[in-house]
Design a protein around this motif. Structure first.
Motif, PDB file in Angstrom:
ATOM      1  N   LEU A  26       0.842  -1.191   0.000  1.00 56.71           N
ATOM      2  CA  LEU A  26       0.000   0.000   0.000  1.00 56.71           C
ATOM      3  C   LEU A  26       0.878   1.242   0.000  1.00 56.71           C
ATOM      4  O   LEU A  26       1.918   1.278   0.674  1.00 56.71           O
ATOM      5  CB  LEU A  26      -0.882   0.076   1.242  1.00 56.71           C
ATOM      6  N   ASN A  27       0.435   2.265  -0.719  1.00 56.61           N
ATOM      7  CA  ASN A  27       1.022   3.586  -0.597  1.00 56.61           C
ATOM      8  C   ASN A  27      -0.036   4.510  -0.008  1.00 56.61           C
ATOM      9  O   ASN A  27      -1.052   4.784  -0.647  1.00 56.61           O
ATOM     10  CB  ASN A  27       1.474   4.115  -1.965  1.00 56.61           C
ATOM     11  N   ALA A  28       0.176   4.945   1.223  1.00 55.21           N
ATOM     12  CA  ALA A  28      -0.757   5.877   1.852  1.00 55.21           C
ATOM     13  C   ALA A  28      -0.694   7.202   1.112  1.00 55.21           C
ATOM     14  O   ALA A  28       0.388   7.716   0.815  1.00 55.21           O
ATOM     15  CB  ALA A  28      -0.399   6.071   3.321  1.00 55.21           C
ATOM     16  N   ASP A  29      -1.860   7.765   0.827  1.00 53.67           N
ATOM     17  CA  ASP A  29      -1.896   9.013   0.073  1.00 53.67           C
ATOM     18  C   ASP A  29      -1.665  10.230   0.959  1.00 53.67           C
ATOM     19  O   ASP A  29      -1.217  11.263   0.471  1.00 53.67           O
ATOM     20  CB  ASP A  29      -3.254   9.152  -0.634  1.00 53.67           C
ATOM     21  N   ASN A  30      -1.955  10.126   2.243  1.00 54.15           N
ATOM     22  CA  ASN A  30      -1.854  11.289   3.124  1.00 54.15           C
ATOM     23  C   ASN A  30      -1.616  10.819   4.552  1.00 54.15           C
ATOM     24  O   ASN A  30      -1.670   9.619   4.846  1.00 54.15           O
ATOM     25  CB  ASN A  30      -3.121  12.145   3.023  1.00 54.15           C
ATOM     26  N   LEU A  31      -1.363  11.758   5.434  1.00 52.90           N
ATOM     27  CA  LEU A  31      -1.024  11.403   6.809  1.00 52.90           C
ATOM     28  C   LEU A  31      -2.221  10.856   7.575  1.00 52.90           C
ATOM     29  O   LEU A  31      -2.065   9.991   8.445  1.00 52.90           O
ATOM     30  CB  LEU A  31      -0.437  12.626   7.526  1.00 52.90           C
ATOM     31  N   ASP A  32      -3.432  11.318   7.260  1.00 49.85           N
ATOM     32  CA  ASP A  32      -4.621  10.748   7.899  1.00 49.85           C
ATOM     33  C   ASP A  32      -4.771   9.278   7.526  1.00 49.85           C
ATOM     34  O   ASP A  32      -5.086   8.437   8.376  1.00 49.85           O
ATOM     35  CB  ASP A  32      -5.872  11.518   7.473  1.00 49.85           C
ATOM     36  N   GLU A  33      -4.549   8.962   6.252  1.00 48.32           N
ATOM     37  CA  GLU A  33      -4.638   7.561   5.835  1.00 48.32           C
ATOM     38  C   GLU A  33      -3.551   6.732   6.502  1.00 48.32           C
ATOM     39  O   GLU A  33      -3.776   5.580   6.892  1.00 48.32           O
ATOM     40  CB  GLU A  33      -4.534   7.434   4.320  1.00 48.32           C
ATOM     41  N   ALA A  40      -4.616  18.175 -16.461  1.00 46.11           N
ATOM     42  CA  ALA A  40      -5.330  17.055 -15.856  1.00 46.11           C
ATOM     43  C   ALA A  40      -4.448  15.831 -15.668  1.00 46.11           C
ATOM     44  O   ALA A  40      -4.782  14.933 -14.889  1.00 46.11           O
ATOM     45  CB  ALA A  40      -6.547  16.690 -16.710  1.00 46.11           C
ATOM     46  N   MET A  41      -3.328  15.758 -16.377  1.00 47.39           N
ATOM     47  CA  MET A  41      -2.420  14.626 -16.268  1.00 47.39           C
ATOM     48  C   MET A  41      -1.221  14.931 -15.375  1.00 47.39           C
ATOM     49  O   MET A  41      -0.314  14.102 -15.250  1.00 47.39           O
ATOM     50  CB  MET A  41      -1.918  14.221 -17.666  1.00 47.39           C
ATOM     51  N   SER A  42      -1.178  16.109 -14.783  1.00 47.77           N
ATOM     52  CA  SER A  42      -0.042  16.539 -13.958  1.00 47.77           C
ATOM     53  C   SER A  42      -0.399  16.380 -12.489  1.00 47.77           C
ATOM     54  O   SER A  42      -1.327  17.025 -11.994  1.00 47.77           O
ATOM     55  CB  SER A  42       0.303  17.993 -14.269  1.00 47.77           C
ATOM     56  N   THR A  43       0.335  15.533 -11.781  1.00 45.68           N
ATOM     57  CA  THR A  43      -0.020  15.198 -10.401  1.00 45.68           C
ATOM     58  C   THR A  43       0.973  15.730  -9.375  1.00 45.68           C
ATOM     59  O   THR A  43       0.903  15.366  -8.205  1.00 45.68           O
ATOM     60  CB  THR A  43      -0.151  13.670 -10.246  1.00 45.68           C
ATOM     61  N   ALA A  44       1.906  16.592  -9.809  1.00 49.15           N
ATOM     62  CA  ALA A  44       2.867  17.172  -8.868  1.00 49.15           C
ATOM     63  C   ALA A  44       2.783  18.696  -8.900  1.00 49.15           C
ATOM     64  O   ALA A  44       3.782  19.392  -8.786  1.00 49.15           O
ATOM     65  CB  ALA A  44       4.282  16.705  -9.189  1.00 49.15           C
ATOM     66  N   LYS A  55      -4.325  16.901  -5.803  1.00 52.14           N
ATOM     67  CA  LYS A  55      -5.064  16.153  -4.777  1.00 52.14           C
ATOM     68  C   LYS A  55      -4.276  14.958  -4.264  1.00 52.14           C
ATOM     69  O   LYS A  55      -4.703  14.313  -3.308  1.00 52.14           O
ATOM     70  CB  LYS A  55      -6.408  15.688  -5.332  1.00 52.14           C
ATOM     71  N   PHE A  56      -3.144  14.648  -4.883  1.00 47.33           N
ATOM     72  CA  PHE A  56      -2.395  13.444  -4.525  1.00 47.33           C
ATOM     73  C   PHE A  56      -1.218  13.739  -3.598  1.00 47.33           C
ATOM     74  O   PHE A  56      -0.467  14.706  -3.799  1.00 47.33           O
ATOM     75  CB  PHE A  56      -1.855  12.759  -5.784  1.00 47.33           C
TER      76      PHE A  56
END
Length: 476
Positions: free
Chosen positions: A148-155, A186-190, A195-196
Motif C-alpha cells: 500500500l502507498n498511503a496518500d496522506n497522513l490521515d490515511e 489534468a495529467m499533472s499530479t505534482a 489532490k495526490f
C-alpha cells in the motif's frame, strides 16, 4: 495548443508517419503499418469487424511482450519491480498476459484489485494506490500482503490502527514534490495544489513526513508520481530527485536505512504523431541517471507503475463508416467509433489527438486523392467528433476507419453514453509466415446485457413506493 497536438498536425500533413523503431528493427519481420494493414484485412475476413460487429478493439500481443522487454532491458540489473497500471487496460486477459511477462500490477480501486487477483498476480506483486481507500480496502490489502502507498497522513494513521504486527504488506507514503505542471494539467499530479500525496513544500509538511517515519519503523517506502501524458522527462526526473533526496534525509535523520524502496511511478509520455516510439524507456532511464545517479547504486529497490506507454501503441480501434454527408462545405463521415470509446479525444482533441487511417469494406487500405473530412462518432451530441479536418482518401458507407495508438484507456474502459454497448476486444499475433491469429479478450456486449445492466431486474421497483395523497410538485 500543446506541442504534442502541433506535432500531430504536422505528421498528418506528411501522411502515415515513420515506422515503429521496434518493428523496423525486424523484430516481427514487417513494418508496423504493413503489419497493421494485414491484421485489419484478416479481421474483416474473420468477421471480427464489419457489418455485424461495427466497432472493435485490437491488442498486439507481440508488441506488448516487446514493450515489456524494452522496459526491463532499459533498467538493466537494477532491483526493480515493474508494475502495470491496471487502469490503462482493465481487461483480465491483458493483465494475465502482463503477469506472464513477469510484471506486477498497480491498482487504484477494489475493482482493479479484484481484476489483478483474477488475472493471477501474486499479492506481493500488487501495489494499491488510491486517494480514497476505505478501512475495508486497507484491511483486505493488509490481510493479503498487497503493498500500500498511503496518500496522506490521515490515511497513514488509519493504516497504523489497522495493521497487524505480522503483516507482510510493504507500506509506503506518497509525497507530492510540487515540481510543476506539464502541458496537460489534468495529467499533472505534482502541481502545487494536486489532490495526490503530502505536499512537501507546504509549511511544516516535510517535518511531518520525517516524524511519520520516525514513529513507524514498518513504514519503509516513499512514493511519488509526477504525471503522465504532457509531462517532459526533465519534470518527471525532477520529481523523482526530490523524492530520493527526501529518502536520504529521512534515513540520515533516523540513523538507519529505514526506507529501503522507492516507488517512482510511471508516466512516460506516448508519441501519438506517428509510429515511432519516443521517448523510449532508455531515454527515461538516461534522464534519471543524469538527474539522480544515486538512484541506481543498489541501496534502494525500485517500483515503477507504467501503463499507457506499455499498451498505447500496441492497440488500435477499427470501426465501420455508416453514412457520409456534407455540411457547410465539409465532408463528414459518421462512424461507430466516437466518445463512447475515445472519450478524452472527443472532449480534449488538442491534448489527445489520434491518427486515423482509411480502409475499404474488405479491410484494404484506401488510396486516392486526399479529401478533408471530419470523422464523427455515433453519440447523440454535436461534439462527438474524433478527428477534425483530416486529409484522407474519400470515405464511403461500409468503409472502415482505424484509430491508432488506442491500446490504453480507449476500448478497455468505454463510456456507456446513449446505452451504446461495449465493443469486443481481440488480441492478435502474427507468425513469421505472415499468418494472423486472433483470440477474444472481451466479447461484444449484447443489447440484453445493456438492458440487464440498466436495472431490468428492478423494473417495477419505483412503482411499488407509496404514492402521496396529493401529487408532489417536481423538485427544483
Amino acid at each position: 495548443m500543446d506541442a504534442n497536438a502541433e506535432e500531430n498536425r504536422e505528421s498528418r500533413k506528411r501522411g502515415e508517419g515513420r515506422v515503429s523503431s521496434r518493428y523496423a528493427a525486424g523484430r516481427h519481420g514487417t513494418a508496423a503499418s504493413g503489419r497493421r494493414d494485414r491484421v485489419v484485412r484478416e479481421a474483416v475476413r474473420a468477421g471480427r469487424v464489419g457489418s455485424e460487429h461495427l466497432v472493435a478493439g485490437f491488442v498486439d500481443t507481440d508488441g506488448v511482450r516487446a514493450s515489456v522487454r524494452d522496459l526491463r532491458e532499459s533498467f538493466g540489473d537494477a532491483p526493480v519491480l515493474h508494475t502495470f497500471a491496471a487502469k490503462a487496460a482493465s481487461l483480465v486477459p491483458v493483465l494475465r498476459l502482463l503477469a506472464d511477462c513477469g510484471m506486477g500490477c498497480e491498482v487504484a480501486s477494489p475493482g482493479e484489485l479484484r481484476l489483478a487477483l483474477a488475472a493471477g498476480f501474486e499479492p506481493s506483486m500488487i501495489v494499491l494506490d488510491s486517494p480514497a481507500k476505505t478501512r475495508e480496502e486497507i484491511h483486505q490489502a493488509l490481510a493479503l500482503g498487497v503493498a500500500l502507498n498511503a496518500d496522506n497522513l490521515d490515511e497513514l494513521r488509519r493504516i497504523h490502527a489497522l495493521r497487524p504486527a505480522d503483516s507482510a504488506s510493504v507500506v509506503g507514503l506518497r509525497v507530492n514534490p510540487q515540481v510543476g505542471t506539464g502541458s496537460i494539467g489534468a495529467m499533472s499530479t505534482a502541481t502545487a495544489t494536486s489532490k495526490f500525496g503530502v505536499a512537501l513544500r507546504d509549511h511544516g509538511a516535510r517535518e511531518s513526513v520525517v516524524r511519520a517515519f520516525a514513529e513507524r519503523p514498518w513504514l519503509t517506502r516513499l512514493h511519488a508520481h509526477v504525471g503522465s501524458q504532457g509531462c517532459p522527462l526533465d519534470l518527471i526526473a525532477g520529481g523523482i530527485k526530490e523524492t530520493y533526496e527526501l529518502a536520504e534525509e529521512i534515513n540520515r535523520t533516523l540513523g538507519v536505512q529505514q526506507i529501503t524502496s522507492l516507488d517512482i511511478g510511471g508516466g512516460l509520455p506516448v508519441n501519438f504523431a506517428d509510429d515511432t516510439v519516443r521517448p523510449t524507456y532508455a531515454d527515461y532511464v538516461g534522464a534519471l541517471r543524469a538527474a539522480v545517479p544515486g538512484l541506481f547504486d543498489g541501496r534502494y529497490a525500485l517500483v515503477t507503475e507504467f501503463g499507457r506507454s506499455l499498451l498505447a501503441k500496441n492497440g488500435f480501434i477499427a470501426a465501420r463508416v455508416e453514412y457520409v454527408k456534407d455540411a457547410g462545405s465539409r465532408r463528414i463521415a459518421i462512424t461507430h467509433a466516437g466518445a463512447q470509446i475515445a472519450t478524452r479525444t472527443v472532449f480534449m482533441p488538442d491534448a489527445w489527438p489520434l491518427r486515423v487511417s482509411a480502409f475499404d469494406a474488405d479491410g484494404r487500405p484506401k488510396h486516392g486523392r486526399p479529401l478533408v473530412q471530419d470523422i464523427a462518432g455515433p453519440c447523440c451530441f454535436a461534439g462527438d467528433v474524433v478527428a477534425h479536418g483530416r486529409e484522407l482518401p474519400e470515405l464511403r458507407p461500409d468503409d472502415l476507419v482505424v484509430l491508432h495508438d488506442t491500446g490504453a484507456y480507449y476500448f478497455s474502459t468505454p463510456w456507456a453514453y446513449n446505452s451504446l454497448p461495449r465493443p469486443a476486444v481481440h488480441g492478435f499475433t502474427v507468425t513469421d509466415d505472415g499468418t494472423v491469429h486472433f483470440a477474444t479478450v472481451r466479447g461484444a456486449q449484447s443489447l440484453d446485457e445493456v438492458v440487464a445492466e440498466s436495472g431490468l431486474a428492478h423494473r417495477d421497483a419505483l412503482l411499488g413506493l407509496p404514492a402521496p395523497a396529493v401529487p408532489a410538485r417536481a423538485l427544483h
